[in-house]
Design an enzyme around this catalytic site. Structure first.
Site, PDB file in Angstrom:
ATOM      1  N   ALA A 108       0.831  -1.205   0.000  1.00 58.07           N
ATOM      2  CA  ALA A 108       0.000   0.000   0.000  1.00 58.07           C
ATOM      3  C   ALA A 108       0.864   1.252   0.000  1.00 58.07           C
ATOM      4  O   ALA A 108       0.538   2.241  -0.675  1.00 58.07           O
ATOM      5  CB  ALA A 108      -0.932  -0.005   1.208  1.00 58.07           C
ATOM      6  N   HIS A 134      -3.330 -17.702  -8.225  1.00 54.74           N
ATOM      7  CA  HIS A 134      -2.086 -16.983  -7.943  1.00 54.74           C
ATOM      8  C   HIS A 134      -1.372 -17.743  -6.825  1.00 54.74           C
ATOM      9  O   HIS A 134      -1.571 -17.482  -5.645  1.00 54.74           O
ATOM     10  CB  HIS A 134      -2.381 -15.545  -7.522  1.00 54.74           C
ATOM     11  CG  HIS A 134      -1.159 -14.810  -7.042  1.00 54.74           C
ATOM     12  ND1 HIS A 134      -0.143 -14.442  -7.883  1.00 54.74           N
ATOM     13  CD2 HIS A 134      -0.793 -14.389  -5.802  1.00 54.74           C
ATOM     14  CE1 HIS A 134       0.799 -13.815  -7.186  1.00 54.74           C
ATOM     15  NE2 HIS A 134       0.430 -13.784  -5.920  1.00 54.74           N
TER      16      HIS A 134
END
Length: 330
Positions: free
Chosen positions: A21, A191
């Site tokens: 982030a 993934h």
């Protein structure tokens, strides 16, 4: 002087004090996701107890003086962060600790993403687009999607762009061509270490990659597992998981949807309902996608699977199905 009116998007980012982030927020505020003609109402969320770290993130974003950053709030209230949002980037997740089994990680993150999905269901706009990054990402995305029945299932995406980028670079380096000469890079499935980086669809300078790189052994036994295990290799070398590259991939993944290029293929984990490849419904599965003029996407249809790719896709499908079964009672 006539001022150009900008549209404004309201965006929530979770895990706001984490490494991914931290890198992503600056790209977002700079305009790398929604473009230079879109202002951003940004809400950065993290857990209670991280208020001080959140205040530091706010200071840095303020100090950048981004013209597009119309408003900014940092919060430990998920409801506050998600109120009326157009898009959410769910980055925060519980990391896998020493001795933790994958099943334990699935359960812990299942609880986190059940809550996030429930909050999105109540607070987000009905057409909000949701991007999930926290691992195990396909299953976390599936949980959030099913906890948010008021939102469009097609608007949930789990990130496969980092895997796509890794494959893109390896093919370009092997063929000794610029990156923009490599197109139609496809990653199927989960993934994880069972993802399927499908070199049989890729083009290099407009030609099939398998013709330009004729060494099938390298494609199957060096490149393929290298992409599958790249995340672990980064951790081993750096001592930390991928952050800058993951943030870059997230910005690109979202930009492919909000600011698409004509005909561009991108790999994304999306809802498998009614897909053209016979993958069971109600999964989040990696497919090649492309945007339509309507603003919706389609799964690129009609791509052939050779025996090698078909087998690997089945292995990845089995893993996703097992993960779903392990969290379906949450």
């Amino acid at each position: 002087m006539i001022m150009k009116l900008m549209r404004t998007v309201s965006v929530a980012v979770t895990g706001g004090t984490g490494q991914i982030a931290y890198s992503f927020l600056f790209a977002l505020a700079h305009g790398d996701v929604f473009g230079s003609d879109c202002s951003i109402d940004l809400r950065v969320y993290d857990l209670p107890g991280l208020e001080r770290a959140l205040s530091g993130v706010r200071m840095e974003l303020d100090d950048c003086a981004y013209p597009l950053l119309q408003s900014l709030r940092v919060t430990t209230s998920l409801e506050d962060a998600c109120d009326g949002i157009d898009a959410a980037f769910l980055i925060g997740a519980a990391p896998r600790g020493p001795g933790m089994e994958r099943s334990d990680l699935l359960k812990r993150n299942g609880e986190i993403f059940s809550l996030q999905g429930s909050v999105l269901n109540v607070c987000a706009k009905r057409d909000a687009k949701i991007f999930v990054v926290g691992n195990p990402v396909n299953t976390n995305c599936w949980i959030a999607m099913n906890k948010a029945p008021k939102l469009n299932r097609r608007n949930f995406h789990s990130m496969l762009r980092l895997d796509q980028n890794r494959m893109h670079t390896m093919l370009a380096h092997r063929a000794e061509v610029p990156l923009d000469e490599v197109t139609n890079v496809v990653v199927w499935g989960n993934h994880s270490a069972k993802q399927v980086p499908d070199f049989t669809q890729a083009l290099i300078s407009g030609k099939p990659a398998v013709e330009v790189i004729s060494d099938r052994d390298w494609l199957e036994n060096i490149m393929f597992p290298s992409i599958q295990n790249r995340g672990s290799a980064v951790i081993e070398a750096r001592g930390k998981s991928s952050a800058g590259s993951a943030a870059r991939a997230l910005a690109e993944a979202a930009r492919s949807i909000f600011l698409p290029k004509d005909g561009e293929w991108f790999s994304s984990g999306v809802c498998s309902d009614y897909n053209p490849y016979g993958i069971p419904d109600d999964l989040i599965f990696g497919f090649p996608c492309r945007m339509l003029p309507s603003g919706d996407y389609e799964i690129v249809p009609g791509l052939p699977w050779d025996a090698f790719i078909k087998n690997k896709i089945q292995i990845s499908l089995d893993e996703i199905s097992q993960e779903k079964a392990s969290v379906s009672l949450l």
